[in-house]
Design an enzyme around this catalytic site. Structure first.
Site, PDB file in Angstrom:
ATOM      1  CD  GLU B  49      -2.893   0.664   2.337  1.00  0.00           C
ATOM      2  OE1 GLU B  49      -3.659  -0.582   2.366  1.00  0.00           O
ATOM      3  OE2 GLU B  49      -2.934   1.230   3.097  1.00  0.00           O
ATOM      4  CG  ASP B  60      -3.289   9.361   7.515  1.00  0.00           C
ATOM      5  OD1 ASP B  60      -3.127   8.361   7.794  1.00  0.00           O
ATOM      6  OD2 ASP B  60      -3.204   9.714   6.389  1.00  0.00           O
ATOM      7  CE1 TYR B 175      -7.315   0.185   7.041  1.00  0.00           C
ATOM      8  CE2 TYR B 175      -6.060   0.242   4.983  1.00  0.00           C
ATOM      9  CZ  TYR B 175      -6.263   0.454   6.368  1.00  0.00           C
ATOM     10  OH  TYR B 175      -5.078   0.994   7.243  1.00  0.00           O
TER      11      TYR B 175
END
Lengths: 401, 282
Positions: B49, B60, B175
């Site tokens: 990834e 993030d 995911y």
């Protein structure tokens, strides 16, 4: 004009190609819940009554529409009226929205609220309603803004809020918003995120607009009382755009009313050192919605510059993006110097010290008013007062503090 | 069938859990990325990834934010990232590469132009953090036409009624964001993940990778027992940060060791699964 503006945004939050819900998955359920809850309350008589009472008795509404006679005569053109949002409790229009969202937070049983802030006005308004409702409050603020808006930081802390200085990125409003989003993703179960402007993912742009639209509703009534007609021109500054949409929205279907949204040109539009996405940016996706952005050719968000922290943001509410494209509102820009002159003029001619954000709208009025005949009525949204800017101004003017 | 689909299907047949490491392209500098990708494969990566740097990575945590800032010092763009993949493909035609990032750099290129360029250099799939299925019209079709898999996120807060959209619009794998938080944050609650995985496995029609908060072999072992793939990011990126001043030898050594820790954990979990020994979900 044939557009029914009350039909926007659509049920998915779109204003034409703009708006929408571009959010991380963890927030999608919370946004859906907020949307559904907001749909319920916006036509709920009990909620609207509580909101109206708070706005009247706690915020101090309605705010006056004041004829700035001496300043208008000095400029020698149209009659300038000021919508006095600076007279609201906490000193700016921001509280109209935080009162509404805090009532929603209470209904949803959230114990903790978070907010982002640039100039600190939204942070103060959030800390204020949190204190009143006994909620925990965390405010994210860019580290640069913490310095230049120190009085508001002190106010938030006195009100019991935790102010987190955000050190990432450009250390201004956009980074504060990133950090607030990260907090919300982490604490989504017990936390309500009070976004302060008409940006972010749906339903925020619509909800914040609806809470701010009281500005225009009052202004319309007051214009009829003062001049027995609708205003000819509306002017408001645009950062994220909540005070502007608040004033404009009620008038969108009144074709005779011209509207100007004033972006900060910073050091000049040609220098790149500004925060004027509508004048100089292009569409993209950021902070949950599609809108005009300041970005480079690779789609990276650019740092911005404005003398006013509250306008120092690379995006803008999606409804403004759409109003620009359909040509309903004119978006223009004035630079730091012109805004400072607007600040000085209002202070000296009318004895009203405006916020540096609102000074951008005033500066545009000084350009426009002399070109209009004396029977024309201009309404400028005086979105906030300048107490918070004393440090910045004193430094520039060489005044001992 | 796509390279990603084939890879995950083959691993499943063999009773193996896929190890999917994440690095940010251009971190700590543009020259490092292709070498790191090969190292990851050598140390047991099944899929890579590759993070596309974006100025405002709002999902993030601090570790990946800093990685992005290191890359953006060098102005690493989406075009640069595609170039790294092209060079990687000169020596590795087998390992699937997933691009992970935010929507605006893709918007700036245009969906079709991006999809065609990505496909032509050998990208296999795209995961865009701020692109939920609801907004994916146009984006989806462009990726589909370029034969790129569309990976969507599912989180602990995703209600059942949204999973059908992921089934319909996603491909490759799903995911699963194992915790409420940003990348690299706090401790994983293994029991919580296991309970949610049961629900997801009943509803989703493709492999499920588990990511966010997997920082060591022990956690990876637990996740491998319940997921089809384990995704590790911040734990590796942290090592780039810690060793950046020492140079690429030390970075490779540290990343290599960490990858071995993860690979061993997954292999052990797989051996346990294959042995048929009954194990209790926590």
């Amino acid at each position: 004009m044939t557009i029914d503006f009350s039909k926007y945004p659509d049920e998915h939050g779109h204003f034409g190609p703009y708006g929408g819900v571009f959010a991380p998955e963890t927030l999608m359920a919370a946004l859906e819940q907020l949307k559904n809850e907001y749909e319920l309350v916006k036509n709920d008589a009990a909620f609207l009554k509580e909101l109206a009472e708070d706005l009247q008795n706690y915020v101090g509404r309605p705010t006056p529409l004041y004829y700035a006679k001496r300043w208008s005569e000095h400029l020698g053109g149209g009659k300038i009226y000021l919508k006095r949002e600076d007279l609201n409790h906490t000193g700016a229009h921001k509280v109209n929205n935080t009162i509404g969202q805090a009532l929603l937070a209470k209904r949803l049983g959230k114990k903790r609220i978070i907010a982002e802030t640039g100039a600190g006005q939204h942070g103060v308004a959030s800390a204020t309603v949190a204190a009143r409702l006994g909620l925990e409050c965390v405010v994210y603020m860019g580290a640069n803004d913490v310095v230049r808006q120190a009085p508001n930081v002190a106010r938030m802390r006195m009100l019991g809020a935790t102010v987190v200085a955000v050190e990432s990125g450009t250390k201004t409003l956009k980074d504060a918003l990133n950090e607030a989003m990260r907090d919300w993703v982490t604490n989504v179960d017990d936390t309500f995120y009070i976004i302060g402007t008409v940006a972010g993912p749906h339903p925020y742009p619509a909800m914040v607009r609806d809470f701010q639209a009281i500005i225009g509703r009052e202004a319309k009534q007051q214009a009829l009382q003062h001049e027995n007609k609708l205003p000819d021109v509306l002017i408001a500054c645009v950062g994220g755009g909540s005070n502007a949409i608040g004033l404009f929205h009620e008038f969108l279907e009144d074709d005779s009313v011209e509207m100007y949204g004033v972006e900060p040109a910073g050091l000049g539009l040609e220098t790149g050192q500004h925060a004027a996405p509508l004048c100089k940016g292009k569409p993209g996706v950021f902070h949950g919605n599609r809108t005009y952005l300041m970005q480079d050719k690779n789609g990276q968000i650019l740092g911005t510059h404005s003398i006013s922290a509250g306008l120092d943001y690379p995006g803008v509410g999606p409804e403004h993006a759409w109003l620009k494209d359909i040509g309903r509102v004119n978006y223009v820009a004035v630079d730091d110097e012109e805004a400072l002159q607007g600040f000085r003029d209002l202070t000296r001619f009318e004895g009203i010290i405006p916020a540096l954000e609102s000074s951008h709208a005033l500066a545009y009025a000084t350009k426009l008013a002399p070109t209009l005949s004396k029977d024309k009525m201009i309404v400028v949204n005086l979105s906030g007062r300048g107490d918070k800017d004393m440090n910045t101004i004193a430094q520039i003017e060489g005044i001992e503090f | 069938m796509s390279r990603l689909h084939t890879k995950l299907a083959t691993l499943k047949m063999a009773g193996k859990t896929a190890l999917i490491p994440y690095i940010t392209a251009g971190d700590p500098n543009p020259k490092a990325t292709v070498g790191l990708m090969h190292l990851l494969v050598e140390k047991g990566a099944d899929v890579i990834e590759l993070g596309v740097p974006f100025s405002d990575p709002m999902a993030d945590g601090p570790v990946i934010q800093k990685a992005v800032e290191r890359a953006l010092i060098h102005n690493v763009s989406l075009d640069d990232v595609l170039e790294y993949v092209r060079v990687f493909r000169e020596k590795d035609a087998e390992t699937p590469v997933v691009l992970m990032g935010y929507l605006n750099p893709i918007e700036a290129q245009g969906y079709e132009a991006f999809a065609n360029a990505a496909s032509s250099v050998g990208v296999d799939a795209v995961l865009t953090v701020d692109m939920p299925p609801e907004e994916s019209k146009g984006y989806l079709e462009a990726l589909q036409q370029a034969n790129l898999d569309r990976i969507f996120l599912v989180s602990p807060t995703t209600p059942d009624n949204r999973l059908s959209a992921v089934n319909e619009k996603g491909s490759g794998f799903v995911y699963y964001v194992s915790l409420k938080g940003v990348t690299g944050s706090k401790e994983l609650d293994v029991g919580d993940v296991a309970r949610n995985m049961k629900r997801l496995q009943q509803s989703l029609n493709m492999p499920i990778g588990i990511g966010f908060g997997i920082k060591d072999g022990a956690t990876a072992f637990e996740m491998a027992k319940i997921g089809d793939a384990v995704i590790v990011g911040s734990a590796l990126v942290k090592l780039i940060e810690a060793n950046q001043s020492k140079g690429s030898y030390d970075i490779h050594l540290a990343i290599g060791n960490k990858m071995t820790e993860f690979r061993t954990a997954l292999d052990n979990a797989d051996a346990l699964k294959r042995s048929g020994v009954e194990y209790e979900l926590v």
